[in-house]
Design an enzyme around this catalytic site. Structure first.
Site, PDB file in Angstrom:
ATOM      1  CB  SER A   1      -0.856  -0.034   1.271  1.00 21.08           C
ATOM      2  OG  SER A   1      -1.423   1.216   1.518  1.00 21.08           O
TER       3      SER A   1
ATOM      4  CE1 TYR B   1      -3.853  -2.575   5.634  1.00 21.45           C
ATOM      5  CE2 TYR B   1      -3.455  -0.273   5.070  1.00 21.45           C
ATOM      6  CZ  TYR B   1      -3.717  -1.567   4.678  1.00 21.45           C
ATOM      7  OH  TYR B   1      -3.835  -1.871   3.340  1.00 21.45           O
TER       8      TYR B   1
ATOM      9  CE  LYS C   1      -1.483  -4.407   3.422  1.00 15.06           C
ATOM     10  NZ  LYS C   1      -1.839  -5.698   2.837  1.00 15.06           N
TER      11      LYS C   1
HETATM   12  P1  NAD Z   1     -11.135  -6.691   1.323  1.00 16.32           P
HETATM   13  O1  NAD Z   1     -11.335  -6.628   2.794  1.00 16.32           O
HETATM   14  O2  NAD Z   1     -12.295  -6.434   0.427  1.00 16.32           O
HETATM   15  O3  NAD Z   1     -10.494  -8.107   0.919  1.00 16.32           O
HETATM   16  C1  NAD Z   1      -9.647  -8.823   1.778  1.00 16.32           C
HETATM   17  C2  NAD Z   1     -10.161 -10.256   1.844  1.00 16.32           C
HETATM   18  O4  NAD Z   1      -9.296 -11.037   2.670  1.00 16.32           O
HETATM   19  C3  NAD Z   1     -11.566 -10.377   2.459  1.00 16.32           C
HETATM   20  O5  NAD Z   1     -12.369 -11.142   1.579  1.00 16.32           O
HETATM   21  C4  NAD Z   1     -11.339 -11.082   3.796  1.00 16.32           C
HETATM   22  O6  NAD Z   1     -12.439 -11.886   4.150  1.00 16.32           O
HETATM   23  C5  NAD Z   1     -10.075 -11.890   3.507  1.00 16.32           C
HETATM   24  N1  NAD Z   1      -9.251 -12.196   4.682  1.00 16.32           N
HETATM   25  C6  NAD Z   1      -8.783 -11.324   5.621  1.00 16.32           C
HETATM   26  N2  NAD Z   1      -8.040 -11.980   6.539  1.00 16.32           N
HETATM   27  C7  NAD Z   1      -8.023 -13.289   6.164  1.00 16.32           C
HETATM   28  C8  NAD Z   1      -7.416 -14.460   6.718  1.00 16.32           C
HETATM   29  N3  NAD Z   1      -6.703 -14.416   7.846  1.00 16.32           N
HETATM   30  N4  NAD Z   1      -7.589 -15.628   6.065  1.00 16.32           N
HETATM   31  C9  NAD Z   1      -8.320 -15.695   4.926  1.00 16.32           C
HETATM   32  N5  NAD Z   1      -8.930 -14.625   4.380  1.00 16.32           N
HETATM   33  C10 NAD Z   1      -8.777 -13.432   4.993  1.00 16.32           C
HETATM   34  O7  NAD Z   1      -9.933  -5.682   0.975  1.00 16.32           O
HETATM   35  P2  NAD Z   1      -9.432  -5.121  -0.439  1.00 16.32           P
HETATM   36  O8  NAD Z   1      -9.780  -3.690  -0.517  1.00 16.32           O
HETATM   37  O9  NAD Z   1      -9.828  -6.026  -1.546  1.00 16.32           O
HETATM   38  O10 NAD Z   1      -7.862  -5.195  -0.198  1.00 16.32           O
HETATM   39  C11 NAD Z   1      -7.087  -6.297  -0.638  1.00 16.32           C
HETATM   40  C12 NAD Z   1      -5.645  -6.085  -0.252  1.00 16.32           C
HETATM   41  O11 NAD Z   1      -5.166  -4.861  -0.797  1.00 16.32           O
HETATM   42  C13 NAD Z   1      -5.404  -5.992   1.252  1.00 16.32           C
HETATM   43  O12 NAD Z   1      -4.179  -6.637   1.548  1.00 16.32           O
HETATM   44  C14 NAD Z   1      -5.279  -4.498   1.493  1.00 16.32           C
HETATM   45  O13 NAD Z   1      -4.478  -4.224   2.623  1.00 16.32           O
HETATM   46  C15 NAD Z   1      -4.592  -4.057   0.213  1.00 16.32           C
HETATM   47  N6  NAD Z   1      -4.838  -2.644  -0.127  1.00 16.32           N
HETATM   48  C16 NAD Z   1      -6.122  -2.185  -0.273  1.00 16.32           C
HETATM   49  C17 NAD Z   1      -6.350  -0.846  -0.579  1.00 16.32           C
HETATM   50  C18 NAD Z   1      -7.753  -0.319  -0.715  1.00 16.32           C
HETATM   51  O14 NAD Z   1      -7.923   0.901  -0.701  1.00 16.32           O
HETATM   52  N7  NAD Z   1      -8.781  -1.137  -0.872  1.00 16.32           N
HETATM   53  C19 NAD Z   1      -5.261   0.030  -0.746  1.00 16.32           C
HETATM   54  C20 NAD Z   1      -3.963  -0.474  -0.609  1.00 16.32           C
HETATM   55  C21 NAD Z   1      -3.755  -1.821  -0.299  1.00 16.32           C
END
Ligand code: NAD
Ligand code: UDP
Length: 337
Positions: free
Chosen positions: A124, A148, A152
């Site tokens: 991120s 958080y 990362k």
């Molecule tokens: P999201 O919460 O929609 O998706 C994450 C998924 O991981 C969920 O379906 C959740 O149920 C699953 N999960 C969490 N912990 C788990 C575990 N221990 N075992 C199995 N499944 C698990 O989030 P997103 O927005 O799709 O983000 C995806 C990734 O991208 C994450 O790593 C997040 O940190 C990173 N990210 C997101 C953003 C954003 O703005 N959305 C920005 C930068 C980085």
């Protein structure tokens, strides 16, 4: 390739599953549904025109993750699964370190045991912390300012140490800026639980009448209109970058760390105006105080992604806003609609 997508039921993961299948890969989704719904799966299968194996597993259950890797003959893992709410991470830091850091170590150990040697990780822009830089290149110094972001940072370092120790293992670290929008079909999108933390899902819920007005967090930042600047990119562009990163790992057999953004920064007021223009709607809003922990500006220098992956953002703000609204208006209750 046979690809395991952890967190594949979530927002970015679900869009990436489709991008990978479009390139001919076989995908298996692993998710514990802690922040998503199994109802996304039939929609993904309908869009892909193929069944998608689903494993309801927690990452920290390393033995079961190992069984999944072996039984599905997995060649590569794309690792989205994480908790991602900054405010919540300040209230429950241990849960964040356990889920995100311990979960990743458990996954990497299972991959090592199963001899799976290709890995793509969701990092991120948060790893750059509060910075004065106009645009952020990959070698801008990193320092996260919340738990958080620190998960990362730590995971990036764990991956780098593992790559140094095992030169057959190749990893891509992708630093996302602000993903928004949804699949153009309006069948999958972002489905936050409870009150949205992020700007775009909140804007969508104001537009649908579910929330009365948008609170703009501060207009006294040192920016042209005083509101915070971010680099918003379409989730479809971000999804495609994962397939590109995997191609790079296969063809170049080199590790990779890249920013994924558009290279242009938009303010909160720019986003409101773009949403109103794209969707012919009015968004009631009021300026309130700053949100604690917010940074002024985060904008990518996406040059390296272009150079190494030939990846560039293809959607503009109006398309991001139109697609976000199509998903919201077709699914006012998200996957429970
Ligand atoms: P999201 O919460 O929609 O998706 C994450 C998924 O991981 C969920 O379906 C959740 O149920 C699953 N999960 C969490 N912990 C788990 C575990 N221990 N075992 C199995 N499944 C698990 O989030 P997103 O927005 O799709 O983000 C995806 C990734 O991208 C994450 O790593 C997040 O940190 C990173 N990210 C997101 C953003 C954003 O703005 N959305 C920005 C930068 C980085
Ligand atoms: N923001 C806002 N009102 C909201 C949500 C967000 O004004 O209800 C602002 C926030 O202060 C920031 C920008 O919108 O300047 C993007 O916030 P978001 O939470 O979407 O992304 P992040 O801050 O994690 O980059």
């Amino acid at each position: 390739m046979n690809i395991l997508v952890t967190g594949g039921a979530g927002y970015i993961g679900s869009h990436t599953v489709l991008a990978l299948m479009e390139r001919g890969h076989h995908v298996v989704v692993l998710d514990n549904f802690s922040n998503s719904s199994p109802k996304v799966m039939p929609r993904l299968e309908a869009l892909a025109g193929n069944p998608i194996p689903l494993c309801q597993v927690d990452l920290r259950d390393g033995d079961t993750v190992f069984d999944v890797l072996v039984s599905h003959k997995i060649d590569a893992v794309i690792h989205f699964a994480a908790l991602k709410a900054v405010g919540e991470s300040c209230e429950q830091p241990l849960q964040y370190f356990d889920n995100n850091v311990s979960g990743t170590i458990s996954l990497l150990l299972a991959m090592q045991k199963a001899n799976v040697l290709r890995f793509v990780f969701s990092s991120s822009a948060m790893v750059y912390g509060d910075t004065e830089h106009e645009t952020l290149s990959e070698n801008t110094p990193r320092s996260a300012n919340n738990p958080y972001g620190r998960t990362k940072l730590m995971i990036e370092e764990i991956i780098q140490d593992h790559c140094a120790a095992d030169t057959n293992f190749k990893a891509a670290i992708l630093r996302y800026f602000n993903p928004v929008g949804a699949h153009p079909s309006g069948m999958i999108g972002e489905d936050p639980r409870g009150t949205p933390n992020n700007l775009m899902p909140y804007l969508c819920q104001v537009a649908s009448g579910k929330r009365e007005k948008l609170s703009v967090f501060g207009n006294d930042y040192p920016t042209p209109d005083g509101t915070g600047l971010r680099d918003y990119l379409h989730v479809m562009d971000l999804a495609r970058a994962h397939a590109d990163a995997l191609d790079y790992l296969q063809s170049q057999s080199k590790n990779l760390t890249v920013n994924l953004g558009t290279g242009s920064a938009s303010s909160v007021l720019d986003m409101i105006h773009a949403f109103e223009q794209a969707n012919k709607l009015k968004i009631p809003h009021e300026i309130i105080g700053r949100r604690p922990g917010d940074v002024t500006r985060l904008c990518a220098d996406p040059g390296l992604a272009k150079e190494l992956l030939s990846w560039e953002s293809r959607h503009d703000l109006l398309q991001m806003c139109a697609d976000a609204w199509r998903w919201q208006s077709k699914n006012p209750e998200g996957y429970n609609s």
